[in-house]
Structures are given as C-alpha cells and as structure tokens.
Design a protein around this motif. Structure first.
Motif: not given
Length: 225
Positions: A190, A187, A216-217, A211, A193-194, A170
């Motif tokens: 996040d 955030n 992280g991603y 995730t 990403v959503n 992140r």
C-alpha cells in the motif's frame, strides 16, 4: 526483467547477481547444468547468461537443449574458453552473444541491454493510455513526460503492467516484487502504491492504479473504490 545466470563459481555468481540487480533485474543463479535447465523451464527467464564449464551437464549441452525449447530467449555465453572454434560453435548452436573471461561488468550489462532490445516481444515496451514503460531501458513516461522511479517502484509498476486488465492481490505482489511470503501484516504494498500514485497521477483526480475491493490493485480496470 528476470535473468538466469548459470555459473559454477559462487564468488563470480554473487558478483554477477549484485551487478545485474543494480539495474533492477531479478537474477536467479544456477550452479550446474542440470539446475540451469530445470530453472529455465520453471522460470522462463527473459535472458540467460551461460558458462560452458558447468558440472553435471556441460554448458554446450545446456545451450543445445535451451535452443530446442525456444528460439527467441536471448542466451549470452560467458566463459573462459576463448578459442575461435569454441566461439563459432556456440554462435552456430544458437547463442546470441559470446563474452570471454575476464570481462567488464559494464560491457556485459550493455550487451544484455542490446540483446533485450532485439527481442521480438511486445511486452518489452508496454503502454496503458498515456503511460509508457520500457523494460529494457527501465524508463517510464506519462503523457510524454519522464517519471523517475526507484528500482522497487519500477518493479511494482512493471508487474501491474504485465497483468494489466486484472486485479493483483497484495499477497501476490509481496511474493513477486518483494520476495516475501506470509507477511500479511505488512503494509509495504500500500505504501509503494501510494508512492507510484503521487508520481504518476500528478493533479489528476483519477488514479491510474485502481483499488479493487477484496482483490487488490489493477491497471486497466475501470471500476474501483
């Protein structure tokens, strides 16, 4: 895409930044020739827009140096020197295009897109499974269906695709996509990403963006939480 603009006029530099950032590019401004060279070596931009009338190091000398470093990175000369001799000299020295001032921003942006399309770079069109991301046209499709993304959503997906197969933290995404440092309490990563998951995954139970616990991603990694 990352652009380097070597331009000594602050007002014109700000104008170019606004125009190119509107296309979703990251733009770095260098106000003199020495800074342009240092920035090029440090940032390895995807495209350079170079003025010839630069302090500390003339633009023609900068062009010669950049071409001694790489033959592939596109360089567009943007200058008030419009003589045919100057134009021919720059093209012979390795410039990919030449635009005299005054100029049309619309035409400049189109020429930048054309130069990027001619690059022999596999990362200009990236694929992961049925996802396709075109860094020049700034388009995304999944299973052949176009997906509309905002500039920031595209930048986030682009960075993950450039590092596919690896987890990206992140903090790295905050720094590279949002130019934010030391903001561990936010955030925003996040949240975005959503946003991407909703647009890219549709009704699928398996998300393209995984995730990775404690890391992280990632795109292109099979394990997730």
């Amino acid at each position: 895409m990352r652009f380097l603009v070597a331009q000594s006029d602050p007002s014109l530099g700000a104008f170019l930044i606004r125009g190119l950032e509107a296309d979703g590019h990251e733009v770095i401004l260098a106000g003199d020739g020495e800074t342009a060279v240092d920035t090029f070596l440090r940032e390895t931009p995807d495209l350079t827009i170079l003025d010839l009338n630069l302090p500390r190091r003339d633009g023609a000398d900068v062009l010669s140096f950049l071409r001694s470093v790489t033959e592939d990175a596109p360089i567009l000369i943007l200058t008030a020197r419009s003589e045919l001799e100057t134009r021919v000299k720059c093209l012979d020295m390795g410039a990919d295009d030449f635009m005299p001032k005054p100029f049309s921003l619309l035409e400049l942006r189109a020429r930048c897109r054309a130069l990027l399309r001619r690059r022999r770079d596999i990362n200009l069109l990236m694929r992961q499974g049925d996802l396709e991301l075109n860094r020049v046209e700034r388009t995304v499709s999944r299973a052949g269906v176009q997906v509309a993304l905002t500039n920031k959503e595209f930048a986030l997906l682009e960075y993950l695709m450039l590092h596919r197969g690896r987890a990206v933290s992140r903090s790295t995404l905050l720094e590279q996509v949002w130019n934010m440092q030391g903001m561990s309490s936010t955030n925003i990563v996040d949240v975005y990403v959503n946003y991407l998951r909703r647009k890219l995954d549709g009704e699928s139970d398996v998300s393209l963006i995984r995730t990775i616990r404690g890391e992280g991603y990632a795109i292109g990694i099979t394990h997730s939480i």
